[in-house]
Write a protein that holds these residues in place. Structure first.
Motif, PDB file in Angstrom:
ATOM      1  N   TYR A  41       0.817  -1.219   0.000  1.00 63.45           N
ATOM      2  CA  TYR A  41       0.000   0.000   0.000  1.00 63.45           C
ATOM      3  C   TYR A  41       0.850   1.269   0.000  1.00 63.45           C
ATOM      4  O   TYR A  41       0.384   2.337  -0.419  1.00 63.45           O
ATOM      5  CB  TYR A  41      -0.944  -0.009   1.210  1.00 63.45           C
ATOM      6  CG  TYR A  41      -0.251   0.129   2.544  1.00 63.45           C
ATOM      7  CD1 TYR A  41      -0.116   1.375   3.161  1.00 63.45           C
ATOM      8  CD2 TYR A  41       0.275  -0.982   3.202  1.00 63.45           C
ATOM      9  CE1 TYR A  41       0.523   1.502   4.387  1.00 63.45           C
ATOM     10  CE2 TYR A  41       0.916  -0.857   4.427  1.00 63.45           C
ATOM     11  CZ  TYR A  41       1.037   0.387   5.012  1.00 63.45           C
ATOM     12  OH  TYR A  41       1.675   0.515   6.218  1.00 63.45           O
ATOM     13  N   LEU A  42       2.101   1.168   0.453  1.00 68.37           N
ATOM     14  CA  LEU A  42       2.968   2.341   0.508  1.00 68.37           C
ATOM     15  C   LEU A  42       3.284   2.876  -0.886  1.00 68.37           C
ATOM     16  O   LEU A  42       3.641   4.053  -1.035  1.00 68.37           O
ATOM     17  CB  LEU A  42       4.267   2.006   1.239  1.00 68.37           C
ATOM     18  CG  LEU A  42       4.138   1.601   2.711  1.00 68.37           C
ATOM     19  CD1 LEU A  42       5.488   1.175   3.261  1.00 68.37           C
ATOM     20  CD2 LEU A  42       3.548   2.733   3.533  1.00 68.37           C
ATOM     21  N   PHE A  43       3.177   2.039  -1.895  1.00 69.15           N
ATOM     22  CA  PHE A  43       3.456   2.469  -3.265  1.00 69.15           C
ATOM     23  C   PHE A  43       2.252   3.152  -3.907  1.00 69.15           C
ATOM     24  O   PHE A  43       2.321   3.562  -5.072  1.00 69.15           O
ATOM     25  CB  PHE A  43       3.909   1.268  -4.104  1.00 69.15           C
ATOM     26  CG  PHE A  43       5.242   0.717  -3.689  1.00 69.15           C
ATOM     27  CD1 PHE A  43       6.413   1.183  -4.269  1.00 69.15           C
ATOM     28  CD2 PHE A  43       5.334  -0.242  -2.694  1.00 69.15           C
ATOM     29  CE1 PHE A  43       7.647   0.699  -3.870  1.00 69.15           C
ATOM     30  CE2 PHE A  43       6.562  -0.745  -2.294  1.00 69.15           C
ATOM     31  CZ  PHE A  43       7.721  -0.268  -2.879  1.00 69.15           C
ATOM     32  N   PHE A  44       1.162   3.272  -3.143  1.00 70.63           N
ATOM     33  CA  PHE A  44      -0.036   3.970  -3.611  1.00 70.63           C
ATOM     34  C   PHE A  44      -0.399   5.041  -2.574  1.00 70.63           C
ATOM     35  O   PHE A  44      -1.354   4.887  -1.814  1.00 70.63           O
ATOM     36  CB  PHE A  44      -1.185   2.976  -3.793  1.00 70.63           C
ATOM     37  CG  PHE A  44      -0.911   1.911  -4.815  1.00 70.63           C
ATOM     38  CD1 PHE A  44      -1.255   2.097  -6.143  1.00 70.63           C
ATOM     39  CD2 PHE A  44      -0.285   0.721  -4.440  1.00 70.63           C
ATOM     40  CE1 PHE A  44      -0.990   1.109  -7.090  1.00 70.63           C
ATOM     41  CE2 PHE A  44      -0.027  -0.270  -5.379  1.00 70.63           C
ATOM     42  CZ  PHE A  44      -0.377  -0.072  -6.710  1.00 70.63           C
ATOM     43  N   PRO A  45       0.375   6.120  -2.519  1.00 70.16           N
ATOM     44  CA  PRO A  45       0.165   7.138  -1.477  1.00 70.16           C
ATOM     45  C   PRO A  45      -1.152   7.896  -1.621  1.00 70.16           C
ATOM     46  O   PRO A  45      -1.643   8.478  -0.646  1.00 70.16           O
ATOM     47  CB  PRO A  45       1.368   8.071  -1.629  1.00 70.16           C
ATOM     48  CG  PRO A  45       1.798   7.900  -3.058  1.00 70.16           C
ATOM     49  CD  PRO A  45       1.518   6.467  -3.394  1.00 70.16           C
ATOM     50  N   ASP A  46      -1.709   7.924  -2.846  1.00 70.63           N
ATOM     51  CA  ASP A  46      -2.959   8.649  -3.076  1.00 70.63           C
ATOM     52  C   ASP A  46      -4.167   7.761  -2.760  1.00 70.63           C
ATOM     53  O   ASP A  46      -5.066   7.579  -3.572  1.00 70.63           O
ATOM     54  CB  ASP A  46      -3.023   9.138  -4.527  1.00 70.63           C
ATOM     55  CG  ASP A  46      -2.810   8.012  -5.539  1.00 70.63           C
ATOM     56  OD1 ASP A  46      -2.198   6.979  -5.164  1.00 70.63           O
ATOM     57  OD2 ASP A  46      -3.255   8.160  -6.690  1.00 70.63           O
ATOM     58  N   ARG A  47      -4.180   7.225  -1.533  1.00 73.79           N
ATOM     59  CA  ARG A  47      -5.259   6.308  -1.141  1.00 73.79           C
ATOM     60  C   ARG A  47      -6.487   7.085  -0.688  1.00 73.79           C
ATOM     61  O   ARG A  47      -6.381   8.086   0.017  1.00 73.79           O
ATOM     62  CB  ARG A  47      -4.784   5.380  -0.018  1.00 73.79           C
ATOM     63  CG  ARG A  47      -3.630   4.497  -0.393  1.00 73.79           C
ATOM     64  CD  ARG A  47      -3.317   3.490   0.709  1.00 73.79           C
ATOM     65  NE  ARG A  47      -2.932   4.115   1.952  1.00 73.79           N
ATOM     66  CZ  ARG A  47      -1.695   4.523   2.242  1.00 73.79           C
ATOM     67  NH1 ARG A  47      -0.735   4.371   1.345  1.00 73.79           N
ATOM     68  NH2 ARG A  47      -1.410   5.079   3.406  1.00 73.79           N
ATOM     69  N   ASP A  48      -7.660   6.571  -1.071  1.00 69.95           N
ATOM     70  CA  ASP A  48      -8.924   7.180  -0.679  1.00 69.95           C
ATOM     71  C   ASP A  48      -9.748   6.190   0.130  1.00 69.95           C
ATOM     72  O   ASP A  48      -9.693   4.979  -0.095  1.00 69.95           O
ATOM     73  CB  ASP A  48      -9.734   7.607  -1.911  1.00 69.95           C
ATOM     74  CG  ASP A  48      -9.031   8.687  -2.718  1.00 69.95           C
ATOM     75  OD1 ASP A  48      -8.443   9.582  -2.095  1.00 69.95           O
ATOM     76  OD2 ASP A  48      -9.070   8.595  -3.961  1.00 69.95           O
ATOM     77  N   GLY A  49     -10.531   6.714   1.049  1.00 68.43           N
ATOM     78  CA  GLY A  49     -11.502   5.902   1.778  1.00 68.43           C
ATOM     79  C   GLY A  49     -10.902   4.787   2.600  1.00 68.43           C
ATOM     80  O   GLY A  49     -11.480   3.692   2.678  1.00 68.43           O
ATOM     81  N   GLU A  50      -9.753   5.036   3.229  1.00 68.62           N
ATOM     82  CA  GLU A  50      -9.112   3.969   4.001  1.00 68.62           C
ATOM     83  C   GLU A  50      -9.912   3.645   5.259  1.00 68.62           C
ATOM     84  O   GLU A  50     -10.261   4.532   6.040  1.00 68.62           O
ATOM     85  CB  GLU A  50      -7.690   4.370   4.368  1.00 68.62           C
ATOM     86  CG  GLU A  50      -6.910   3.271   5.082  1.00 68.62           C
ATOM     87  CD  GLU A  50      -5.443   3.600   5.247  1.00 68.62           C
ATOM     88  OE1 GLU A  50      -4.904   3.333   6.341  1.00 68.62           O
ATOM     89  OE2 GLU A  50      -4.841   4.139   4.285  1.00 68.62           O
ATOM     90  N   THR A  51     -10.218   2.368   5.435  1.00 69.68           N
ATOM     91  CA  THR A  51     -10.942   1.892   6.615  1.00 69.68           C
ATOM     92  C   THR A  51     -10.220   0.672   7.175  1.00 69.68           C
ATOM     93  O   THR A  51      -9.407   0.044   6.488  1.00 69.68           O
ATOM     94  CB  THR A  51     -12.392   1.506   6.276  1.00 69.68           C
ATOM     95  OG1 THR A  51     -12.383   0.468   5.262  1.00 69.68           O
ATOM     96  CG2 THR A  51     -13.176   2.699   5.757  1.00 69.68           C
ATOM     97  N   GLY A 119      -5.049  -8.886  14.959  1.00 69.58           N
ATOM     98  CA  GLY A 119      -4.517  -7.893  14.032  1.00 69.58           C
ATOM     99  C   GLY A 119      -5.633  -7.099  13.404  1.00 69.58           C
ATOM    100  O   GLY A 119      -6.789  -7.176  13.830  1.00 69.58           O
ATOM    101  N   LYS A 120      -5.288  -6.331  12.378  1.00 72.18           N
ATOM    102  CA  LYS A 120      -6.270  -5.505  11.687  1.00 72.18           C
ATOM    103  C   LYS A 120      -6.244  -5.770  10.185  1.00 72.18           C
ATOM    104  O   LYS A 120      -5.215  -6.164   9.625  1.00 72.18           O
ATOM    105  CB  LYS A 120      -6.001  -4.018  11.944  1.00 72.18           C
ATOM    106  CG  LYS A 120      -6.394  -3.540  13.334  1.00 72.18           C
ATOM    107  CD  LYS A 120      -6.226  -2.045  13.461  1.00 72.18           C
ATOM    108  CE  LYS A 120      -6.759  -1.550  14.805  1.00 72.18           C
ATOM    109  NZ  LYS A 120      -8.223  -1.693  14.900  1.00 72.18           N
ATOM    110  N   ILE A 121      -7.382  -5.544   9.556  1.00 74.11           N
ATOM    111  CA  ILE A 121      -7.511  -5.621   8.105  1.00 74.11           C
ATOM    112  C   ILE A 121      -7.851  -4.231   7.586  1.00 74.11           C
ATOM    113  O   ILE A 121      -8.748  -3.558   8.117  1.00 74.11           O
ATOM    114  CB  ILE A 121      -8.593  -6.633   7.691  1.00 74.11           C
ATOM    115  CG1 ILE A 121      -8.185  -8.042   8.130  1.00 74.11           C
ATOM    116  CG2 ILE A 121      -8.816  -6.601   6.174  1.00 74.11           C
ATOM    117  CD1 ILE A 121      -9.242  -9.100   7.862  1.00 74.11           C
ATOM    118  N   PHE A 122      -7.112  -3.791   6.579  1.00 70.57           N
ATOM    119  CA  PHE A 122      -7.284  -2.452   6.024  1.00 70.57           C
ATOM    120  C   PHE A 122      -7.788  -2.545   4.581  1.00 70.57           C
ATOM    121  O   PHE A 122      -7.424  -3.464   3.840  1.00 70.57           O
ATOM    122  CB  PHE A 122      -5.955  -1.692   6.031  1.00 70.57           C
ATOM    123  CG  PHE A 122      -5.392  -1.435   7.398  1.00 70.57           C
ATOM    124  CD1 PHE A 122      -5.576  -0.210   8.025  1.00 70.57           C
ATOM    125  CD2 PHE A 122      -4.675  -2.424   8.070  1.00 70.57           C
ATOM    126  CE1 PHE A 122      -5.053   0.039   9.282  1.00 70.57           C
ATOM    127  CE2 PHE A 122      -4.148  -2.189   9.334  1.00 70.57           C
ATOM    128  CZ  PHE A 122      -4.350  -0.959   9.940  1.00 70.57           C
TER     129      PHE A 122
END
Length: 277
Positions: A41-51, A119-122
């Motif tokens: 996910y670090l290679f996609f910095p323009d993330r939207d709607g992260e939950t 843990g968590k799921i994103f």
């Protein structure tokens, strides 16, 4: 279609291949199942709607007042998660695999099913790429339940799975159910050794596979000769180029900076579809 990306060892370029492939083919769901150290996910910095939400596993819940210390639960548990003493019944929650068998064999009904978070799921989105990853809590010894839960959340028609390194249980859980396994290696004796182990694993699981050679141009011809003998197709070669390494070290997708690679990664998907038939 589910395509998993594995290697047999760490540092060969699984994340490099998975992220650039996802960015090049368009509508895709990218799962990072390396839950002990997710980084796709670090290679996609323009993330939207992260939950995010907790991933919970089952553990026995013990009623000490009902328990007679008969020991049947401890005898049943193959993982030694329960220890019976004259005045107490101890649960080692990190060893528990959540099978529920102890509750079934308890004659007094003293064991019921409880849960605990591991843990968590994103989930997030970056353009046409849907991102899904798990993050194992510090100190948790078992990654497979979280990997299983991450995969259960997948919704896309085309799913790419960035697998953990190695060939142990987490990798097996990550690639299980895949239509194709893309094995990333490097043309060195170490790369060949780990590739051969990974090939044994996916063949035992009856998953078709192909190879991406990363850092081509270094080492020797051992990987190429092995793939030729074993009739494993080499689907793509990524050369040992300083610019690619520099972009990757800065957390950038090199296929977006070196645009000719977008067509090559899109062609990789076409070749995978041809191999699957």
């Amino acid at each position: 279609m589910i395509i998993s990306v594995a290697s047999g060892k760490g540092g060969t370029g699984k994340t490099l291949v998975t992220t650039n492939l996802a960015a090049s083919v368009g509508e895709v769901e990218l799962l990072d199942c390396d839950v002990e150290e997710p980084n796709s996910y670090l290679f996609f910095p323009d993330r939207d709607g992260e939950t995010s939400f907790d991933c919970k596993v089952m553990i026995p819940k013990i009623d000490q007042d009902k328990c007679t210390r008969c020991g049947r639960c401890s005898e049943f548990c193959a993982y030694n998660a329960l220890a019976v003493f004259p005045q107490d019944l101890l649960l080692f929650k990190e060893l528990c695999h959540g099978c529920g068998g102890c509750a079934m064999v308890c004659p007094e009904g003293a064991i019921s099913e409880g849960t605990r978070p591991i843990g968590k799921i994103f989930r997030a989105r970056s353009g046409e790429v849907a991102l899904l990853w798990g993050e194992l809590s510090v100190g948790e010894p078992m990654a497979t339940p979280l990997i299983r839960s991450v995969k259960a959340e997948a919704r896309g028609d085309l799913v790419l799975i960035d697998s953990p390194p190695g060939t142990a249980c987490p990798v097996i859980e990550a690639v299980r159910g895949s239509d194709f396994c893309l094995l990333v290696t490097e043309p060195t004796p170490f790369g060949l050794y780990d590739l051969s182990i990974a090939v044994q694993v996916v063949r035992e699981m009856e998953i078709p596979c192909g190879v991406v050679v990363n850092r081509s141009g270094i080492g020797d011809r051992g990987v190429y000769d092995y793939c030729d003998r074993e009739k494993i197709p080499i689907l793509l070669e990524i050369p040992m180029e300083r610019k690619i390494a520099e972009l990757y070290s800065r957390g950038l997708l090199f296929s977006r900076e070196m645009t000719e690679w977008q067509e090559r990664f899109a062609g990789l998907l076409v070749r995978i579809e041809e191999v699957i038939g």
